[in-house]
Design an enzyme around this catalytic site. Structure first.
Site, short mmCIF file in Angstrom:
data_model
loop_
_atom_site.label_atom_id
_atom_site.label_comp_id
_atom_site.label_asym_id
_atom_site.label_seq_id
_atom_site.Cartn_x
_atom_site.Cartn_y
_atom_site.Cartn_z
N CYS A 41 -36.08 -62.61 14.34
CA CYS A 41 -36.01 -62.85 15.86
C CYS A 41 -36.32 -62.08 16.98
CB CYS A 41 -34.39 -63.21 16.44
SG CYS A 41 -34.16 -64.03 17.93
N CYS B 83 -37.85 -69.27 20.18
CA CYS B 83 -37.19 -67.86 20.40
C CYS B 83 -36.79 -68.20 21.63
CB CYS B 83 -38.18 -66.82 20.57
SG CYS B 83 -37.21 -65.17 20.66
#
Length: 462
Positions: free
Chosen positions: A213, A391
């Site tokens: 991430c 994301c």
């Protein structure tokens, strides 16, 4: 203009409701079929068998997002009794929630569930660590002394957090004013440091390594800025984002929007700066200039959020499954291992050239399911993973920029709106819908990403 915005918002809301309804009906079907097997769960979910040698048609290494999702899919494909998942952890965490935990918007307890509750019912849970993989002999060895052979192996071991690569860590977390959203042990320390902030530097780091991430290191910066504004402390704070990268974000469309936010909120971004040491007793962080090796700068901090260096699982080293950097060496289109045709990979442990996120795992799971089906039938894999990842860039306690893109760094957006703009709806998706999709969709092997919905939402034009 306002009417058009309302219309678009209404359309997006409608699409989200449609997705949720479709998922709920799938969940209901699976729950119905699982009821008969549920009572057998305790019998199958044991770690200590009488025999030290076992064989399964499919062995899954890792009980994270990818491992549980593929275990559920393989159970439907070959039968629960022919599938084993090797995972030592008693708790399973929805890690994307930790960004919000570190900012006080969610609790750690809300992010976790017992591993037994997410393990596909009826499969064998080998509650141990993987010690060695021998792909030449189709065998895995566990820390508890088991020798497990397989017909097909799925490697879903995630990655390693390497705090020890920063001098002064992990022992620095014993001091106040320092936290990290990347570990269940340190995420609440981030929230404590944010609450206790008085005045001075609030520093957020991004390491010189692959990370899971990639947006998370800056999400907590935006949330901290919002919290300080809300509590009247922002005027006494100097917020600094030191990243090892040469860019703020890897996809230009979203990076441009983020730079606007950085400038409007008076956030200080320094590129190519890598955290090499933390002196927690002095509240000092040392960064190296990657463009001028050896040149360092010492920052005093009142709050420090550390994103640790990350690396591949140690067990891959010397297994002949890894590439030169140590990651699982798979075909980027099919997720099949480049050397061993009965070995497959998913998620953070692979060398797939895309961001390591739960959204990527979801998209990969659908492709990998198809690949394994073809390989089992002695056919050639025919479905390709396009590198899709997502994301949700949390920019405040009520807004998100939903970045979605492919292998080439090109936007691959699900909704018929400009997702580079801050959105309240996308925040609710991140905070409320995505956890539901994770627990009841991805982990049940029912959610393979938004690909099928994308064409519908764009009227077949994507």
């Amino acid at each position: 203009m306002q009417t058009q915005d309302h219309r678009q918002t209404g359309q997006v809301n409608s699409h989200i409701r449609t997705m949720a309804a479709a998922l709920s009906s799938q969940v209901a079907l699976v729950r119905k079929s699982n009821r008969l097997l549920y009572s057998l769960r305790s019998h199958f979910h044991t770690s200590n068998g009488l025999s030290s040698k076992e064989h399964y048609k499919v062995v899954v290494l890792g009980g994270g997002a990818g491992g549980i999702a593929m275990g559920a899919r393989m159970k439907r494909k070959v039968g629960a009794e022919h599938v084993a998942i090797v995972e030592p952890s008693e708790m399973h965490y929805y890690q994307p929630m930790w960004t919000l935990v570190g900012a006080g918007a969610k609790t750690v307890s809300a992010s976790g569930r017992p591993t037994a509750s997410v393990m596909p019912s009826g499969v064998k849970w080998v509650k141990s660590r993987v010690m060695k993989i021998d792909p030449k002999n189709n065998t895995v060895f566990t820390e508890s002394g088991k020798e497990i052979s397989y017909d097909y192996l799925i490697v879903a071991l995630g990655l390693r957090l390497q705090y020890e690569k920063v001098k002064g860590l992990p022992e620095g977390f014993e001091h106040p004013k320092i936290g990290s959203n990347y570990s269940v042990k340190t995420v609440e320390k981030t929230w404590k440091a944010l609450q206790d902030f008085k005045e001075g530097n609030a520093i957020f780091s991004y390491p010189n390594s692959p990370v899971k991430c990639g947006g998370a290191p800056q999400k907590i910066m935006y949330l901290s800025d919002s919290f300080m504004r809300k509590t009247g402390k922002r005027s006494k704070a100097n917020i600094i984002y030191n990243t090892s990268l040469p860019v703020l974000f890897g996809v230009k469309k979203y990076a441009d929007s983020l730079w606007e936010i950085v400038k409007s909120r008076d956030l200080n971004v320094n590129l190519r700066q890598n955290l090499i040491e933390v002196r927690a007793d002095k509240q000092e962080a040392v960064f190296e200039n990657l463009d001028k090796p050896g040149e360092t700068k010492v920052y005093e901090y009142e709050m420090l959020h550390v994103t640790p260096p990350m690396g591949p699982p140690a067990v891959l080293k010397g297994s002949s499954l890894e590439d030169q950097a140590g990651w699982l060496d798979v075909n980027k289109d099919t997720l099949q291992h480049k050397k061993y045709t009965n070995v497959f990979g998913i998620g953070d442990c692979t060398n797939l050239p895309t961001s390591k996120t739960a959204a990527a795992v979801a998209a990969q799971s659908g492709v990998l399911d198809r690949t394994i089906t073809k390989v089992m039938k002695k056919d050639k894999p025919d479905k390709k993973y396009d590198g899709y990842t997502s994301c949700p860039l949390v920019t405040s306690y009520k807004t998100v920029i939903l970045a979605e893109f492919d292998y080439d760094g090109q936007p691959l957006e699900t909704f018929p709106v400009d997702q580079s703009k801050e959105s309240r709806i996308m925040y609710h998706m991140k905070a409320d819908l995505m956890p539901h999709l994770y627990w009841h969709g991805l982990l049940k092997g029912l959610w393979g990403g938004p690909g099928p919905y994308r064409k519908i939402m764009h009227l077949g034009m994507k």
